[in-house]
Design a protein around this motif. Structure first.
Motif, PDB file in Angstrom:
ATOM      1  N   ILE A  59       0.931  -1.237   0.241  1.00 28.14           N
ATOM      2  CA  ILE A  59       0.183   0.053  -0.001  1.00 28.14           C
ATOM      3  C   ILE A  59       0.820   1.038   0.219  1.00 28.14           C
ATOM      4  O   ILE A  59       1.364   1.262   0.825  1.00 28.14           O
ATOM      5  N   THR A  60       0.658   1.913  -0.876  1.00 23.44           N
ATOM      6  CA  THR A  60       1.630   3.315  -0.798  1.00 23.44           C
ATOM      7  C   THR A  60       0.873   4.747  -1.426  1.00 23.44           C
ATOM      8  O   THR A  60      -0.296   4.419  -1.993  1.00 23.44           O
ATOM      9  N   ASP A  61       0.855   5.832  -0.155  1.00 23.86           N
ATOM     10  CA  ASP A  61      -0.331   6.772  -0.601  1.00 23.86           C
ATOM     11  C   ASP A  61      -1.159   6.709  -0.614  1.00 23.86           C
ATOM     12  O   ASP A  61      -2.232   6.789  -1.651  1.00 23.86           O
ATOM     13  N   GLY A  62      -2.029   5.268   0.751  1.00 28.06           N
ATOM     14  CA  GLY A  62      -3.010   4.712   1.119  1.00 28.06           C
ATOM     15  C   GLY A  62      -3.946   3.864  -0.329  1.00 28.06           C
ATOM     16  O   GLY A  62      -5.140   3.443   0.103  1.00 28.06           O
ATOM     17  N   HIS A  63      -3.019   3.563  -1.777  1.00 30.17           N
ATOM     18  CA  HIS A  63      -4.080   2.824  -2.720  1.00 30.17           C
ATOM     19  C   HIS A  63      -2.983   1.788  -2.504  1.00 30.17           C
ATOM     20  O   HIS A  63      -1.953   1.494  -2.305  1.00 30.17           O
TER      21      HIS A  63
END
Length: 133
Positions: A99-103
């Motif tokens: 999960i990166t930057d909420g996605h």
């Protein structure tokens, strides 16, 4: 954080794109972390690949070719579903996605694909998330 959802399958061997169902379980407050998708069934599996309809049909075909219905499997003496067990082992029971930057950090054409080798059935898919807000 964790959750689950169900997948209803309507025939013996099927592949279903569950990416949106997994994405819905990523909490808004998680910016970076890991999402693990697990299928707690011995005749089902999960993988990551493209969700193009021709490829999904090809997955069903190749699994049926690699593990033929024409063989005499010992497990069939018990449940008559050895092919489903063997096919699911080729895919595995879980995948992890960053999960990166909420996605979910999936590639452009990547989707989370659920495989059922012994349908029609109602299946559970578990989603576990560890992350920083």
């Amino acid at each position: 954080m964790s959750g689950s959802f169900t997948v209803e399958t309507d025939h013996g061997v099927s592949v279903t794109d569950v990416t949106d169902l997994v994405t819905e379980r990523v909490p808004d407050n998680v910016e970076d972390g890991i999402c693990t998708v697990h299928v707690p069934h011995t005749t089902a599996g999960v993988t990551i690949n493209e969700a193009e309809s021709g490829l999904l049909a090809d997955v069903e075909t190749i699994l049926s070719t690699l593990v033929s219905d024409d063989q005499a499997y010992r497990h069939d003496e018990i449940d008559d579903n050895a092919t489903a067990h063997l096919r699911s082992m080729l895919l595995g029971s879980s995948v992890s996605v960053p999960i990166t930057d909420g996605h979910l950090d999936l590639g452009t054409w990547q989707s989370i694909l659920f495989f059922d080798g012994d349908g029609p059935r109602r299946r559970t898919v578990t989603v576990a998330i560890v992350g920083d807000s």
